[in-house]
Motif scaffolding. Structure first.
Motif, PDB file in Angstrom:
ATOM      1  N   ILE A 192     -18.686  14.124  -2.936  1.00 29.10           N
ATOM      2  CA  ILE A 192     -18.040  13.533  -1.767  1.00 29.10           C
ATOM      3  C   ILE A 192     -18.894  13.818  -0.546  1.00 29.10           C
ATOM      4  CG2 ILE A 192     -15.984  13.594  -0.308  1.00 29.10           C
ATOM      5  CD1 ILE A 192     -14.372  14.284  -2.802  1.00 29.10           C
ATOM      6  N   TYR A 193     -19.178  12.777   0.235  1.00 28.83           N
ATOM      7  CA  TYR A 193     -20.103  12.889   1.359  1.00 28.83           C
ATOM      8  C   TYR A 193     -19.411  12.567   2.682  1.00 28.83           C
ATOM      9  CZ  TYR A 193     -23.647  12.806  -2.330  1.00 28.83           C
ATOM     10  OH  TYR A 193     -24.399  13.083  -3.441  1.00 28.83           O
ATOM     11  N   ALA A 194     -20.021  13.033   3.758  1.00 24.38           N
ATOM     12  CA  ALA A 194     -19.496  12.748   5.096  1.00 24.38           C
ATOM     13  C   ALA A 194     -19.731  11.288   5.470  1.00 24.38           C
ATOM     14  CB  ALA A 194     -20.161  13.653   6.123  1.00 24.38           C
ATOM     15  N   LEU A 217     -16.430  -4.087   9.473  1.00 22.36           N
ATOM     16  CA  LEU A 217     -17.035  -2.833   9.889  1.00 22.36           C
ATOM     17  C   LEU A 217     -18.074  -2.321   8.905  1.00 22.36           C
ATOM     18  CD1 LEU A 217     -14.845   0.229   9.095  1.00 22.36           C
ATOM     19  CD2 LEU A 217     -13.836  -2.023   8.839  1.00 22.36           C
ATOM     20  N   ALA A 218     -18.978  -1.523   9.458  1.00 17.54           N
ATOM     21  CA  ALA A 218     -19.991  -0.841   8.656  1.00 17.54           C
ATOM     22  C   ALA A 218     -19.709   0.651   8.710  1.00 17.54           C
ATOM     23  CB  ALA A 218     -21.380  -1.120   9.200  1.00 17.54           C
ATOM     24  N   THR A 219     -19.875   1.323   7.576  1.00 11.81           N
ATOM     25  CA  THR A 219     -19.848   2.788   7.548  1.00 11.81           C
ATOM     26  C   THR A 219     -21.171   3.264   6.957  1.00 11.81           C
ATOM     27  OG1 THR A 219     -18.843   2.887   5.330  1.00 11.81           O
ATOM     28  CG2 THR A 219     -17.337   2.875   7.215  1.00 11.81           C
ATOM     29  N   VAL A 220     -21.649   4.408   7.427  1.00 13.63           N
ATOM     30  CA  VAL A 220     -22.863   5.015   6.854  1.00 13.63           C
ATOM     31  C   VAL A 220     -22.564   6.472   6.530  1.00 13.63           C
ATOM     32  CG1 VAL A 220     -24.383   3.452   8.118  1.00 13.63           C
ATOM     33  CG2 VAL A 220     -23.858   5.687   9.090  1.00 13.63           C
ATOM     34  N   GLY A 221     -23.249   6.986   5.499  1.00 14.02           N
ATOM     35  CA  GLY A 221     -22.864   8.320   5.046  1.00 14.02           C
ATOM     36  C   GLY A 221     -24.008   9.214   4.627  1.00 14.02           C
ATOM     37  N   PRO A 275     -29.889  11.026   3.936  1.00 16.02           N
ATOM     38  CA  PRO A 275     -28.659  10.520   4.553  1.00 16.02           C
ATOM     39  C   PRO A 275     -28.920   9.445   5.609  1.00 16.02           C
ATOM     40  CG  PRO A 275     -28.602  12.915   4.431  1.00 16.02           C
ATOM     41  CD  PRO A 275     -29.987  12.502   4.038  1.00 16.02           C
ATOM     42  N   ILE A 276     -27.886   8.633   5.877  1.00 20.37           N
ATOM     43  CA  ILE A 276     -27.910   7.714   7.016  1.00 20.37           C
ATOM     44  C   ILE A 276     -27.058   8.347   8.108  1.00 20.37           C
ATOM     45  CG2 ILE A 276     -27.446   5.390   7.836  1.00 20.37           C
ATOM     46  CD1 ILE A 276     -27.794   4.390   4.987  1.00 20.37           C
ATOM     47  N   THR A 277     -27.658   8.552   9.277  1.00 19.80           N
ATOM     48  CA  THR A 277     -27.023   9.381  10.307  1.00 19.80           C
ATOM     49  C   THR A 277     -26.411   8.588  11.451  1.00 19.80           C
ATOM     50  OG1 THR A 277     -29.233   9.628  11.251  1.00 19.80           O
ATOM     51  CG2 THR A 277     -28.422  11.434   9.877  1.00 19.80           C
TER      52      THR A 277
END
Length: 372
Positions: free
Chosen positions: A273-275, A288-292, A317-319
């Motif tokens: 599980i990632y942020a 919407l876009a999410t990056v993690g 990661p994508i910050t």
């Protein structure tokens, strides 16, 4: 050919814009690389407002700098200028006319960067690092809002060393967003505060967090009348909450969904599980876009509750992420976010900012969400 002005993609999937590309894991989506990216982890990205002709991108980093690039129609990026703080830059935003950029730093100051003269001057001061900065343009005032780890939210008119107003928060500011006349701030200990900005800023409501883990990012969304109506909140536990301020049916309209996890929604095997590091809404479609921290970006339709796309996995990661003013360009930054501690930090690894044609992939589709 205009790369971002048309609705076509970048061309064949096997070739990048600059000819053939190898299957390099740092850019598996074969997107356009921004030239001269920062030398340390990238904390924030922001595109110029619609009042400016063309597209300009700013990016702040842990190398204490903020950089500005011109993004040309053919996809080429031209580095234009940069400014320094004496500590990492945590956030940056534009003035509504595009003449100024505002930056917030761990050095406890915020600066105003005049792009025409290329001069930067301090406009704000806190007792702790400043985590969030936003420009507010109201009919009767304009100001900068800064949220800090000193547990205050301050409002500055940029001409005075003292704030117009200072509001106490229950905890440190972790993330914030502004779409006039609404602001939302998410704090440590899962605090969530909505502010109204008409006439003068004031606290509107405190909300019990819909998420059980630390808040990481927040983005306000608008209704069909272009008015702010709610927000998406991301946590470190691979989950996003969609929360309306005054929904007709809160139990039904507000919901959360899992994202940025290994094995998708398969619950029988253990999951990584990632942020969720950043959330950005498309300015035209409202998707919407999410990056993690998993090194992926995903596109979502909150109204149909469907996932539109998930990227291949990048090798880090994508910050940060953002859309340009007309939604044709999606920018995302690839760099280490320290989510796995210092032992996973590799100083040899480069940081990247990528640009993707977003005109087609974020259009809503008419399918119900599966597996939520």
């Amino acid at each position: 050919m205009s790369l971002f002005g048309t609705t076509s993609g970048f061309g064949a999937a096997t070739t990048g814009v600059f000819g053939s590309t190898t299957t390099d894991s740092h850019n598996p989506m074969k997107d356009v690389e921004v030239t001269s990216p920062p030398d340390d982890s990238i904390s924030c990205l922001a595109f110029s407002p619609p009042t400016m002709p063309g597209n300009f991108l700013i990016g702040g980093s842990w190398a204490n700098d903020v950089r500005c690039w011109e993004v040309q129609d053919n996809g080429q990026t031209v580095p234009k200028a940069q400014q320094m703080h004496t500590g990492p830059v945590l956030d940056a935003c534009w003035s509504d006319d595009g003449s100024k950029v505002f930056t917030a730093s761990c050095d406890k100051t915020a600066k105003m960067w005049d792009l025409n003269s290329n001069q930067a001057m301090q406009i704000a001061q806190h007792d702790g690092p400043i985590k969030a900065i936003h420009w507010i343009k109201a009919p009767n005032y304009s100001c900068i809002m800064t949220g800090s780890w000193d547990k205050t939210l301050k409002f500055w008119d940029t001409r005075s060393p003292n704030p117009m107003m200072s509001l106490q928060m229950p905890e440190r500011c972790y993330c914030a967003d502004v779409v006039y006349p609404m602001a939302v701030v998410a704090t440590a200990e899962r605090g969530l505060i909505v502010y109204q900005l008409e006439n003068q800023p004031s606290e509107f409501r405190r909300i019990d967090s819909p998420l059980k883990h630390q808040h990481r990012c927040v983005a306000i969304f608008k209704d069909k009348q272009n008015k702010p109506t709610g927000f998406a909140l991301g946590s470190i536990e691979g989950r996003v909450a969609i929360h309306y301020i005054n929904p007709p049916n809160p139990a039904k309209d507000n919901f959360t969904f899992k994202c940025h996890r290994s094995n998708g929604t398969n619950t029988t095997t253990p999951q990584d599980i990632y942020a969720v590091n950043a959330i950005s809404f498309h300015p035209v479609h409202g998707t919407l876009a999410t990056v993690g921290s998993d090194g992926r970006f995903s596109f979502w339709d909150k109204d149909a509750r469907t996932k539109l796309k998930t990227s291949e996995q990048l090798d880090q990661p994508i910050t940060a992420c953002c859309f340009n003013h007309n939604g044709n360009i999606f920018a995302y930054a690839s760099s280490y976010d320290w989510s796995k501690g210092h032992e996973y930090y590799n100083p040899q690894k480069k940081n990247y900012i990528f640009l993707r044609n977003a005109a087609e992939e974020l259009k809503p589709r008419n399918k119900k969400w599966v597996g939520i």
